[in-house]
Design a protein around this motif. Structure first.
Motif, PDB file in Angstrom:
ATOM      1  N   ILE A 164       0.863  -1.175   0.000  1.00  0.00           N
ATOM      2  CA  ILE A 164       0.000   0.000   0.000  1.00  0.00           C
ATOM      3  C   ILE A 164       0.902   1.229   0.000  1.00  0.00           C
ATOM      4  O   ILE A 164       1.662   1.465   0.947  1.00  0.00           O
ATOM      5  CB  ILE A 164      -0.933   0.022   1.227  1.00  0.00           C
ATOM      6  CG1 ILE A 164      -1.840  -1.222   1.245  1.00  0.00           C
ATOM      7  CG2 ILE A 164      -1.780   1.299   1.217  1.00  0.00           C
ATOM      8  CD1 ILE A 164      -2.788  -1.342   0.068  1.00  0.00           C
ATOM      9  N   ASP A 165       0.835   1.969  -1.107  1.00  0.00           N
ATOM     10  CA  ASP A 165       1.660   3.165  -1.298  1.00  0.00           C
ATOM     11  C   ASP A 165       1.007   4.350  -0.589  1.00  0.00           C
ATOM     12  O   ASP A 165      -0.213   4.367  -0.415  1.00  0.00           O
ATOM     13  CB  ASP A 165       1.745   3.453  -2.807  1.00  0.00           C
ATOM     14  CG  ASP A 165       3.004   4.207  -3.194  1.00  0.00           C
ATOM     15  OD1 ASP A 165       3.708   4.716  -2.301  1.00  0.00           O
ATOM     16  OD2 ASP A 165       3.281   4.281  -4.406  1.00  0.00           O
ATOM     17  N   ASP A 166       1.820   5.320  -0.197  1.00  0.00           N
ATOM     18  CA  ASP A 166       1.323   6.568   0.416  1.00  0.00           C
ATOM     19  C   ASP A 166       0.396   6.269   1.594  1.00  0.00           C
ATOM     20  O   ASP A 166      -0.604   6.970   1.801  1.00  0.00           O
ATOM     21  CB  ASP A 166       0.560   7.419  -0.620  1.00  0.00           C
ATOM     22  CG  ASP A 166       1.380   7.659  -1.876  1.00  0.00           C
ATOM     23  OD1 ASP A 166       2.616   7.581  -1.804  1.00  0.00           O
ATOM     24  OD2 ASP A 166       0.787   7.923  -2.941  1.00  0.00           O
ATOM     25  N   PHE A 167       0.736   5.227   2.375  1.00  0.00           N
ATOM     26  CA  PHE A 167      -0.165   4.808   3.439  1.00  0.00           C
ATOM     27  C   PHE A 167      -0.399   5.940   4.446  1.00  0.00           C
ATOM     28  O   PHE A 167       0.527   6.607   4.877  1.00  0.00           O
ATOM     29  CB  PHE A 167       0.380   3.577   4.181  1.00  0.00           C
ATOM     30  CG  PHE A 167      -0.568   3.099   5.248  1.00  0.00           C
ATOM     31  CD1 PHE A 167      -1.726   2.414   4.906  1.00  0.00           C
ATOM     32  CD2 PHE A 167      -0.331   3.391   6.584  1.00  0.00           C
ATOM     33  CE1 PHE A 167      -2.627   2.007   5.880  1.00  0.00           C
ATOM     34  CE2 PHE A 167      -1.231   2.978   7.565  1.00  0.00           C
ATOM     35  CZ  PHE A 167      -2.376   2.292   7.210  1.00  0.00           C
ATOM     36  N   ILE A 213       5.015   3.939   4.443  1.00  0.00           N
ATOM     37  CA  ILE A 213       4.677   5.170   5.170  1.00  0.00           C
ATOM     38  C   ILE A 213       4.865   6.349   4.231  1.00  0.00           C
ATOM     39  O   ILE A 213       5.953   6.540   3.678  1.00  0.00           O
ATOM     40  CB  ILE A 213       5.592   5.384   6.394  1.00  0.00           C
ATOM     41  CG1 ILE A 213       5.570   4.158   7.298  1.00  0.00           C
ATOM     42  CG2 ILE A 213       5.195   6.655   7.164  1.00  0.00           C
ATOM     43  CD1 ILE A 213       6.565   4.259   8.461  1.00  0.00           C
ATOM     44  N   ASP A 214       3.822   7.128   4.031  1.00  0.00           N
ATOM     45  CA  ASP A 214       3.910   8.246   3.095  1.00  0.00           C
ATOM     46  C   ASP A 214       4.976   9.246   3.529  1.00  0.00           C
ATOM     47  O   ASP A 214       5.162   9.508   4.713  1.00  0.00           O
ATOM     48  CB  ASP A 214       2.567   8.954   2.979  1.00  0.00           C
ATOM     49  CG  ASP A 214       2.594   9.973   1.852  1.00  0.00           C
ATOM     50  OD1 ASP A 214       2.724   9.555   0.688  1.00  0.00           O
ATOM     51  OD2 ASP A 214       2.528  11.185   2.136  1.00  0.00           O
ATOM     52  N   GLN A 215       5.627   9.824   2.518  1.00  0.00           N
ATOM     53  CA  GLN A 215       6.734  10.740   2.831  1.00  0.00           C
ATOM     54  C   GLN A 215       6.286  11.985   3.591  1.00  0.00           C
ATOM     55  O   GLN A 215       7.101  12.621   4.256  1.00  0.00           O
ATOM     56  CB  GLN A 215       7.536  11.109   1.588  1.00  0.00           C
ATOM     57  CG  GLN A 215       6.724  11.382   0.350  1.00  0.00           C
ATOM     58  CD  GLN A 215       7.641  11.635  -0.842  1.00  0.00           C
ATOM     59  OE1 GLN A 215       8.132  12.738  -1.022  1.00  0.00           O
ATOM     60  NE2 GLN A 215       7.868  10.615  -1.654  1.00  0.00           N
ATOM     61  N   ALA A 240       9.718   2.888   4.809  1.00  0.00           N
ATOM     62  CA  ALA A 240       9.612   4.333   5.018  1.00  0.00           C
ATOM     63  C   ALA A 240      10.008   5.029   3.728  1.00  0.00           C
ATOM     64  O   ALA A 240      11.063   4.765   3.170  1.00  0.00           O
ATOM     65  CB  ALA A 240      10.521   4.780   6.154  1.00  0.00           C
ATOM     66  N   GLU A 241       9.123   5.894   3.233  1.00  0.00           N
ATOM     67  CA  GLU A 241       9.395   6.644   1.997  1.00  0.00           C
ATOM     68  C   GLU A 241       9.972   8.006   2.335  1.00  0.00           C
ATOM     69  O   GLU A 241       9.654   8.562   3.378  1.00  0.00           O
ATOM     70  CB  GLU A 241       8.078   6.922   1.253  1.00  0.00           C
ATOM     71  CG  GLU A 241       7.432   5.753   0.584  1.00  0.00           C
ATOM     72  CD  GLU A 241       6.384   6.251  -0.418  1.00  0.00           C
ATOM     73  OE1 GLU A 241       6.744   6.419  -1.583  1.00  0.00           O
ATOM     74  OE2 GLU A 241       5.227   6.490  -0.027  1.00  0.00           O
ATOM     75  N   GLY A 242      10.760   8.550   1.443  1.00  0.00           N
ATOM     76  CA  GLY A 242      11.206   9.935   1.583  1.00  0.00           C
ATOM     77  C   GLY A 242      12.148  10.192   2.748  1.00  0.00           C
ATOM     78  O   GLY A 242      12.126  11.277   3.332  1.00  0.00           O
TER      79      GLY A 242
HETATM   80 MG    MG Z   1       4.480   6.926  -2.240  1.00  0.00          MG
END
Ligand code: MG
Ligand code: C2E
Ligand code: MG
Ligand code: MG
Length: 283
Positions: free
Chosen positions: A179-182, A202-204, A236-238
């Motif tokens: 799941i992207d941008d959770f 985890i969304d950035q 963890a994104e970003g």
């Molecule tokens: Mg994303």
């Protein structure tokens, strides 16, 4: 005078709108032929194990080099491709190219790498998605367990019943679902137990202001704890700073991606990164 200026505003507005609409039409038109003209390419952003720092996989990110305008952001053209339906052939090209490339890197000495590919709504809900993915995996020789698909919570909620079935088919093939941008959607958390999901990203927007913003820190650590209790992995994104990486390590986040490790790279630069054995703890 008020009337006069109102009229001028109106004319200005119409002119603006006309420009916007014709720009959009022009872009749409260019998008139609972009694939056959070879204007697309993929960049790859490494995903690393938070603890060891080893690169475990990469996310494929689409790039469009327009002949006159130069690079156009996916945030701009993906929605256009989605509305026009061009996303179907473009998305298939992305999947095939990413699987081929991943297989190539595996053969070049990195056998356990996986690749994550973003799917848009229309693509996910297309009837023969699983058949098409099955074919691509067979043709490229990539093991299904080495392919991840990134979807958003909004996308699966649109047609929840059909989505569960598609996800089950994909999962049965061995593909992992992220799941992207959770945390940025509006859906209830109950879908997490109804849908066969493997990973939360985890969304950035929750990572950006860590450690300064205590609310974001609380949200991020709660997502990690919740995911782990549900048997899910977390990316963890970003992640842009050492502080953010350390935060993720302290809170037992599994993997990370972000500028701190590397921006998305063209394939040859990604190969160099793999060969140099860049590890987070050295960076
Ligand atoms: Mg994303
Ligand atoms: P996404 O899937 O959430 O991808 C992450 C975005 O964050 C990428 O932007 C990436 O370059 C950027 N990013 C990565 N690390 C950092 C960081 O440390 N700091 C900051 N500020 N940004 C970071 P990009 O490449 O512009 O892609 C934007 C979105 O476009 C993607 O968001 C995804 O939703 C969509 N997209 C990209 N490629 C594809 C594709 O092949 N198919 C579909 N359907 N969508 C795609
Ligand atoms: Mg993504
Ligand atoms: Mg996004």
């Amino acid at each position: 005078r008020a009337k006069e200026s109102g009229k001028n505003n109106y004319q200005f507005y119409v002119a603006e709108m006309t420009t916007l609409v014709s720009e959009r039409l022009a872009l749409e038109n260019d998008l139609r032929s972009a694939l056959e003209r070879g204007e697309f390419s993929l960049n790859y952003q490494p995903i690393a194990d938070c603890r060891s720092g080893a690169i475990v996989g990469m996310e494929a990110l689409l790039r469009w080099k327009h002949p006159e305008r130069g690079m156009i952001s996916p945030a701009l053209f993906i929605p256009l491709a989605e509305e026009t339906g061009y996303i179907i052939p473009i998305g298939e090209w992305v999947l095939r190219t990413a699987c081929e490339q991943c297989r190539g890197w595996q053969k070049a000495g990195f056998p356990s790498l996986y690749v994550a590919v973003n799917l848009s709504s229309r693509q996910f809900h297309q009837k023969d998605l699983t058949a098409s993915i099955h074919r691509i995996l067979q043709e490229t020789g990539l093991d299904p367990t080495r392919l991840g698909l990134e979807i958003t919570e909004g996308l699966i909620m649109q047609q929840a019943e059909a989505s569960v079935n598609t996800l089950r088919e994909l999962k049965a093939m061995g593909i992992r679902i992220s799941i992207d941008d959770f945390g940025t959607g509006y859906s209830s958390l109950s879908y997490l137990k109804r849908f066969p999901i493997d990973v939360l990203k985890i969304d950035q927007s929750f990572v950006r202001d860590i450690p300064k913003d205590e609310d974001d820190a609380a949200i991020a650590s709660t997502i990690i704890t919740m995911a782990h209790s549900l048997g899910l992995k977390v990316v963890a994104e970003g992640v842009e700073t050492l502080e953010q990486l350390n935060f993720m390590r302290e809170h037992h986040c599994d993997t990370m991606q972000g500028y701190y490790l590397s921006k998305p790279l063209p394939p040859d630069q990604f190969t160099a990164l793999l060969k140099n054995g860049t590890r987070l703890d050295v960076a």
